[in-house]
Scaffold this motif. Structure first.
Motif, short mmCIF file in Angstrom:
data_model
loop_
_atom_site.label_atom_id
_atom_site.label_comp_id
_atom_site.label_asym_id
_atom_site.label_seq_id
_atom_site.Cartn_x
_atom_site.Cartn_y
_atom_site.Cartn_z
N GLU A 131 -0.61 -22.30 -18.88
CA GLU A 131 -0.12 -23.36 -17.99
C GLU A 131 0.13 -24.67 -18.72
N THR A 132 -0.33 -24.78 -19.96
CA THR A 132 -0.17 -26.05 -20.68
C THR A 132 1.23 -26.21 -21.27
N LYS A 133 2.03 -25.18 -21.18
CA LYS A 133 3.36 -25.23 -21.80
C LYS A 133 4.44 -24.96 -20.75
N LYS A 134 5.40 -25.88 -20.65
CA LYS A 134 6.54 -25.66 -19.76
C LYS A 134 7.63 -24.91 -20.53
N ASN A 135 8.56 -24.29 -19.80
CA ASN A 135 9.66 -23.52 -20.43
C ASN A 135 9.12 -22.53 -21.46
N LEU A 136 8.19 -21.73 -21.01
CA LEU A 136 7.50 -20.79 -21.90
C LEU A 136 8.44 -19.72 -22.43
N SER A 137 8.32 -19.43 -23.71
CA SER A 137 9.11 -18.37 -24.34
C SER A 137 8.47 -17.01 -24.03
N PRO A 138 9.20 -15.91 -24.31
CA PRO A 138 8.65 -14.57 -24.05
C PRO A 138 7.29 -14.37 -24.70
N ILE A 139 6.39 -13.71 -23.97
CA ILE A 139 5.03 -13.45 -24.44
C ILE A 139 5.07 -12.46 -25.61
N LEU A 140 4.29 -12.75 -26.65
CA LEU A 140 4.28 -11.88 -27.84
C LEU A 140 3.23 -10.77 -27.74
N GLY A 141 2.01 -11.12 -27.32
CA GLY A 141 0.95 -10.12 -27.29
C GLY A 141 0.57 -9.66 -28.69
N LEU A 142 -0.43 -8.82 -28.78
CA LEU A 142 -0.92 -8.35 -30.10
C LEU A 142 0.17 -7.63 -30.88
N GLU A 143 0.90 -6.77 -30.19
CA GLU A 143 1.93 -5.98 -30.88
C GLU A 143 3.00 -6.88 -31.47
N GLY A 144 3.36 -7.94 -30.73
CA GLY A 144 4.36 -8.87 -31.23
C GLY A 144 3.95 -9.54 -32.52
N TYR A 145 2.68 -9.97 -32.59
CA TYR A 145 2.17 -10.58 -33.82
C TYR A 145 2.16 -9.57 -34.96
N GLN A 146 1.73 -8.36 -34.67
CA GLN A 146 1.66 -7.31 -35.70
C GLN A 146 3.03 -7.10 -36.34
N LEU A 166 -11.95 -16.43 -26.32
CA LEU A 166 -12.86 -15.88 -27.34
C LEU A 166 -12.68 -14.38 -27.56
N GLU A 167 -12.50 -13.65 -26.46
CA GLU A 167 -12.43 -12.19 -26.54
C GLU A 167 -11.19 -11.71 -27.30
N ASP A 168 -10.21 -12.59 -27.48
CA ASP A 168 -8.96 -12.18 -28.16
C ASP A 168 -9.05 -12.25 -29.68
N VAL A 169 -10.00 -13.04 -30.18
CA VAL A 169 -9.95 -13.44 -31.60
C VAL A 169 -10.06 -12.27 -32.56
N SER A 170 -11.02 -11.39 -32.34
CA SER A 170 -11.22 -10.25 -33.27
C SER A 170 -9.97 -9.40 -33.37
N SER A 171 -9.33 -9.12 -32.24
CA SER A 171 -8.10 -8.31 -32.24
C SER A 171 -6.97 -9.04 -32.94
N LEU A 172 -6.85 -10.34 -32.69
CA LEU A 172 -5.78 -11.11 -33.33
C LEU A 172 -5.95 -11.14 -34.85
N LEU A 173 -7.18 -11.24 -35.32
CA LEU A 173 -7.42 -11.28 -36.77
C LEU A 173 -6.95 -10.00 -37.46
N LYS A 174 -6.96 -8.90 -36.73
CA LYS A 174 -6.51 -7.62 -37.30
C LYS A 174 -5.01 -7.60 -37.56
N THR A 175 -4.28 -8.54 -36.96
CA THR A 175 -2.83 -8.62 -37.21
C THR A 175 -2.54 -9.42 -38.49
N ASN A 176 -3.61 -9.89 -39.16
CA ASN A 176 -3.49 -10.72 -40.37
C ASN A 176 -3.03 -12.14 -40.08
N ILE A 177 -3.26 -12.60 -38.84
CA ILE A 177 -2.98 -13.98 -38.50
C ILE A 177 -3.97 -14.86 -39.28
N HIS A 178 -3.53 -16.06 -39.70
CA HIS A 178 -4.43 -16.95 -40.46
C HIS A 178 -5.50 -17.56 -39.56
N GLY A 179 -5.10 -17.94 -38.35
CA GLY A 179 -6.03 -18.61 -37.45
C GLY A 179 -5.44 -18.74 -36.06
#
Length: 216
Positions: A131-146, A166-179
């Motif tokens: 909700e903090t962002k107006k004109n939101l772009s398409p959602i990426l999700g884990l697969e999108g980052y991967q 918090l619950e998202d962080v471990s899964s996101l790190l597996k995509t090799n995201i920096h932070g």
């Protein structure tokens, strides 16, 4: 060094943004982005000056959203540019090499454009609806980052953003995201900063070790 946890300020008023920045710094945030929207340049400048005082006290990095001239005026650590903001190359010429410059991306093309402009990091999202962002772009999700990170194969740090909890962080790190960049989840509970740091293993001690190693 691009922090693995970035707090993006929230608040109904500039004063609320400052209170939340103070709370984030007190709770151990090492990187704060002042993101004021729908305010005059004068209000943003005055708020940025106060944010710089707070972050200086805690030795926290301060990034200003969009307003790169204000970032230079208040001696912030850097600026984050949205897709419709100034060109990173123009901003680099204005700010010089010592300022951090980040940019927002939603697609592979956006990322490639930012890399060509030699940004210091990319804020890639949104991970999910926010909700903090107006004109939101398409959602990426884990697969999108991967997919995007495999395609990019870049050493430039990529930061996930958009409704992250918090619950998202471990899964996101597996995509090799920096932070990750977080706004709402931290604003709701500033004590969550230490929990995010634990998962990201990005506490101040590890960042200091990195800096020392890189000087050898």
């Amino acid at each position: 060094m691009i922090s693995k946890l970035q707090y993006i300020s929230q608040g109904a008023t500039p004063e609320e943004h400052l209170v939340n920045i103070q709370n984030a710094c007190t709770a151990g945030s090492e990187w704060v982005q002042l993101r004021l929207k729908n305010q005059t340049d004068e209000v943003i400048l005055e708020t940025a000056k106060k944010a710089r005082e707070i972050t200086n006290h805690f030795q926290t990095r301060l990034i200003i959203n969009d307003h790169y001239k204000i970032a230079k005026q208040v001696k912030a650590d850097g600026v984050h540019l949205g897709k419709t903001d100034a060109c990173p190359a123009v901003v680099r010429e204005y700010l010089g090499k010592l300022f951090i410059i980040g940019g927002t991306a939603n697609t592979l093309e956006d990322c490639k454009t930012l890399l060509e402009k030699q940004v210091d990091y990319i804020g890639l999202g949104p991970f999910r609806y926010t909700e903090t962002k107006k004109n939101l772009s398409p959602i990426l999700g884990l697969e999108g980052y991967q997919v995007l990170l495999e395609e990019l194969n870049t050493e430039t740090p990529v930061i996930a953003i958009g409704g992250i909890v918090l619950e998202d962080v471990s899964s996101l790190l597996k995509t090799n995201i920096h932070g990750i960049a977080v706004s709402g989840e931290i604003t709701k509970d500033f004590n969550s900063i230490s929990k995010f740091h634990q998962i990201l293993k990005a506490g101040s001690s590890q960042e200091q070790v990195f800096k020392l190693d890189s000087n050898n």
